[in-house]
Structure formats: C-alpha cells, structure tokens
Write a protein that holds these residues in place. Structure first.
Motif, mmCIF file in Angstrom:
data_model
loop_
_atom_site.group_PDB
_atom_site.id
_atom_site.type_symbol
_atom_site.label_atom_id
_atom_site.label_comp_id
_atom_site.label_asym_id
_atom_site.label_seq_id
_atom_site.Cartn_x
_atom_site.Cartn_y
_atom_site.Cartn_z
ATOM 1 N N PHE A 48 45.291 66.621 80.292
ATOM 2 C CA PHE A 48 46.069 67.057 79.145
ATOM 3 C C PHE A 48 45.206 67.647 78.027
ATOM 4 O O PHE A 48 45.613 68.575 77.344
ATOM 5 N N TRP A 49 44.018 67.065 77.841
ATOM 6 C CA TRP A 49 43.048 67.585 76.870
ATOM 7 C C TRP A 49 41.795 67.896 77.686
ATOM 8 O O TRP A 49 40.896 67.080 77.805
ATOM 9 N N PRO A 50 41.721 69.085 78.267
ATOM 10 C CA PRO A 50 40.657 69.374 79.245
ATOM 11 C C PRO A 50 39.266 69.380 78.614
ATOM 12 O O PRO A 50 39.083 69.690 77.434
ATOM 13 N N ARG A 51 38.312 69.046 79.432
ATOM 14 C CA ARG A 51 36.910 69.114 79.046
ATOM 15 C C ARG A 51 36.561 70.568 78.716
ATOM 16 O O ARG A 51 36.722 71.455 79.529
ATOM 17 N N ARG A 52 36.107 70.803 77.492
ATOM 18 C CA ARG A 52 35.764 72.142 77.013
ATOM 19 C C ARG A 52 36.936 73.110 77.128
ATOM 20 O O ARG A 52 36.752 74.320 77.229
ATOM 21 N N GLY A 53 38.147 72.597 77.125
ATOM 22 C CA GLY A 53 39.323 73.451 77.276
ATOM 23 C C GLY A 53 40.034 73.659 75.958
ATOM 24 O O GLY A 53 40.139 72.741 75.136
ATOM 25 N N PHE A 54 40.565 74.843 75.765
ATOM 26 C CA PHE A 54 41.297 75.178 74.545
ATOM 27 C C PHE A 54 42.721 74.632 74.598
ATOM 28 O O PHE A 54 43.230 74.068 73.642
ATOM 29 N N ARG A 55 43.353 74.772 75.732
ATOM 30 C CA ARG A 55 44.775 74.463 75.863
ATOM 31 C C ARG A 55 45.023 72.972 76.053
ATOM 32 O O ARG A 55 44.394 72.329 76.882
ATOM 33 N N LYS A 56 45.947 72.434 75.265
ATOM 34 C CA LYS A 56 46.377 71.045 75.393
ATOM 35 C C LYS A 56 47.760 71.042 76.043
ATOM 36 O O LYS A 56 48.672 71.703 75.557
ATOM 37 N N ARG A 57 47.899 70.295 77.130
ATOM 38 C CA ARG A 57 49.146 70.304 77.892
ATOM 39 C C ARG A 57 50.029 69.124 77.492
ATOM 40 O O ARG A 57 49.563 67.981 77.491
ATOM 41 N N PRO A 58 51.299 69.362 77.193
ATOM 42 C CA PRO A 58 52.198 68.259 76.835
ATOM 43 C C PRO A 58 52.323 67.248 77.971
ATOM 44 O O PRO A 58 52.231 67.605 79.143
ATOM 45 N N GLY A 59 52.554 66.013 77.626
ATOM 46 C CA GLY A 59 52.715 64.964 78.630
ATOM 47 C C GLY A 59 52.280 63.629 78.068
ATOM 48 O O GLY A 59 52.242 63.434 76.850
ATOM 49 N N THR A 60 51.925 62.719 78.934
ATOM 50 C CA THR A 60 51.527 61.371 78.521
ATOM 51 C C THR A 60 50.177 61.013 79.111
ATOM 52 O O THR A 60 50.039 60.918 80.333
ATOM 53 N N ILE A 61 49.187 60.853 78.246
ATOM 54 C CA ILE A 61 47.872 60.370 78.678
ATOM 55 C C ILE A 61 47.981 58.878 78.954
ATOM 56 O O ILE A 61 48.534 58.127 78.152
#
Length: 251
Positions: free
Chosen positions: A192-205
């Motif tokens: 959901f919060w990728p390593r070195r990633g810009f995009r955050k994906r909705p959902g449940t961590i």
C-alpha cells in the motif's frame, strides 16, 4: 484519483515532517518524556493522514503478544518486517517507549539527526564490523534497562513484498544479549505504501504481531524460526491482498 491523493499525502507528510522537526527543537531542552509524547502525536497525525487522504487504514492483529512489552518498565525486542516508511512510524504508537535500531547515516541529517540522538535511537555503523555490533548491543542493553522497547528490522533495510529475504546477524546478537522476549512481526505495508514508491494504494495495512520466540535458542535455530515466522505470515498477508484487488486497490 489515487495519484492526486498520493501527491497530497506526500506533500503533507514530507513537508509536515520537516516542519515538525523544526518545531521539536525546543524540546531538546525539555525532559525526554515530553519529546516522546511529541513523537506519539506526530505518528498519530501520519496515520490520520493515511486514512483521510489516501484511504489507508491500519489493522493490528495479535496485540496480546505485546502485553508484556506494554507493562511499565517492560523491555522487549521487536523484530519487524520492513517494507515501507510506514514501519518506522507505527511503533511510536504501538509501544510505550520505542527505540529504533537505525543506520548511522541517518544521524547526519540536519535537525532530524539531532532529534534522533536526543530520543536515544540506536545508530549502527554498518561498515565497522564487530565493534559496531558490540556498540549496538551495549546501547540496546541500556535501553532495555530503562524499560524501553527495542525495534529492529532484521533485514536492515526495506524490502519489497515477495522479495527474497536477507536477514542480518544483528538481531541474533541482540536476542542473545538482552534476555527479553523477541516478538516477530509480519506486515503487508509495502503493498500500500511501496518502498521508494510515489503512489499510495487504498486498502488496509495489516501489522501481525506474532507469538514471542522462546529464549535460549541456539543462534542458527533462532534465525531459522524468526525468518520462518515473519516471512510465512508476510507472504500470507501479501497473497490475501493480491487475491482481493477490489477492496485493496480500488481507484
């Protein structure tokens, strides 16, 4: 829509962290418990932004396994999977007095490094070999003696979900020296919060706190059981995310 929400979160998170560090400088003159309360509040704001801006919620399972660590003066060693910057925030909320094991380079960051020293974070010079390991163990002993909970990421860095694990010996050195429960933790935060990633994906961590490992295990057996516990559960969590794209990756 996800890109726009991610851009807003990144702006608020990075900008807010920078401003928060500057605002915290006067706390260097205050008792450490004041700074600890400030860190907990900061972590709460980050989690709130994740939920409101990105649509990312947090679910913690197995919290009963933290019961001993949450007792007054309850020292513990938390060995947590590290997939995302999220993992460096959540323990400020889940534990009463968390201290992270981190790479020494981070202490060179302006302002942030000074605050990290003040909070008692344990810095490791990864190029210094055995002396660095001994210094880490001594600092962790001091933290545990003060009733703090040591958080270490056994791989020493963030790894993408599903990537081959590479566990480092530092966690075994701490487990053998501290004489406190070792609590493995799995997660799917990198989905959901990728390593070195810009995009955050909705959902449940999901943060899965697993049963503590018994003390006194031989080093090889300890490492085998620790890695098996964390990786098996992290893989299961990742598979459940991939298998439920409507809930976790809706645009």
């Amino acid at each position: 829509m996800t890109w726009l929400r991610s851009a807003l979160f990144n702006l608020l998170f990075l900008g807010g962290t920078a401003l928060g560090c500057l605002a915290a400088l006067p706390l260097l003159l205050a008792p450490r418990r004041w700074f600890l309360a400030y860190l907990r509040a900061y972590a709460g704001v980050v989690l709130w932004l994740l939920r409101v801006v990105c649509g990312i919620r947090v679910r913690v399972t197995g919290e009963a396994n933290l019961a001993a660590a949450r007792q007054p003066g309850g020292g513990a060693l938390v060995a947590a999977k590290h997939q995302s910057a999220f993992d460096t925030v959540i323990w400020l909320r889940l534990l009463p007095d968390a201290v992270y094991v981190l790479k020494q380079e981070l202490l060179r960051l302006p302002v942030w490094g000074r605050l990290a020293r003040h909070s008692g974070m344990i810095a490791v010079d990864r190029s210094a070999g055995a002396p660095a390991l001994r210094a880490m163990v001594q600092a962790a002993r001091t933290a545990v003696a003060e009733g703090r909970q040591v958080v270490i990421f056994p791989e020493g860095t963030r790894t993408a979900p599903g990537a081959p694990p590479a566990y480092q010996p530092g966690v075994a050195a701490l487990a053998g020296a501290l004489g406190v429960p070792v609590i493995p933790v799995a997660t799917d935060s990198g989905c959901f919060w990728p390593r070195r990633g810009f995009r955050k994906r909705p959902g449940t961590i999901t943060v899965a706190v697993l049963p503590p490992l018994p003390g006194g295990l031989p080093r090889a057996e300890f490492m085998r059981r620790l890695q098996a516990a964390i990786e098996t559960e992290s893989d299961r969590l990742r598979a459940s995310v991939v298998g439920n794209p409507v809930e976790n990756f809706v645009e």
